[in-house]
Design an enzyme around this catalytic site. Sequence first.
Site, PDB file in Angstrom:
ATOM      1  CG  HIS A 142     -17.998 -74.422  91.188  1.00  0.00           C
ATOM      2  ND1 HIS A 142     -18.367 -75.043  92.048  1.00  0.00           N
ATOM      3  CD2 HIS A 142     -17.255 -73.264  91.680  1.00  0.00           C
ATOM      4  CE1 HIS A 142     -18.171 -74.183  93.234  1.00  0.00           C
ATOM      5  NE2 HIS A 142     -17.643 -73.209  92.857  1.00  0.00           N
TER       6      HIS A 142
ATOM      7  CG  HIS B 124     -13.936 -70.174  91.431  1.00  0.00           C
ATOM      8  ND1 HIS B 124     -14.913 -68.985  91.376  1.00  0.00           N
ATOM      9  CD2 HIS B 124     -14.756 -70.887  92.396  1.00  0.00           C
ATOM     10  CE1 HIS B 124     -15.891 -69.251  92.229  1.00  0.00           C
ATOM     11  NE2 HIS B 124     -15.933 -70.407  92.494  1.00  0.00           N
TER      12      HIS B 124
ATOM     13  CE1 TYR C 176      -7.585 -39.358  86.181  1.00  0.00           C
ATOM     14  CE2 TYR C 176      -8.483 -40.699  84.467  1.00  0.00           C
ATOM     15  CZ  TYR C 176      -7.411 -39.768  85.011  1.00  0.00           C
ATOM     16  OH  TYR C 176      -6.431 -39.620  84.468  1.00  0.00           O
TER      17      TYR C 176
END
Length: 140
Positions: A60, A62, A125
């Site tokens: 795989h 990333h 926030y």
Amino acid sequence: MKLDSNAHSVFSLNYHLILVVKYRRNVLDDNVSERARAIFEYIAPNYKITIQEWHHESDHVHVIFKAHPKSEISKFINAYKSASSRLLKKEYPSIRQKLWKDSFWSKSFCLITAGGAPLEVLKQYIESQGEKSNEQSVQV
């Protein structure tokens, strides 16, 4: 935090993409990974996408990338998977022997937004907006 901009907006859109080889076959060595990255970098500008980081394991990859608000990310991912599958199998014939059918990548992918403030900080926030007291303001 550095923000990107265009004529009418500022933005920071960062993503973490994980692509898995079909059947989790161990076909990604350094050469195949570098070629897969080169294909990504070739296609990405057409979708206003910029690669930030690339890392591979044997089955795989990333990828961290930045995007533009007008980027069609799912179309980009499908275009990338299709082109890279075709080219990698053509340029590295030994890969075909390790895969049962025509696909190089698994049909699924993992895409995660990355960067910026944690969700809890953003929620706090937003909840504090409009309050008269500055004591409850949150640093983002």
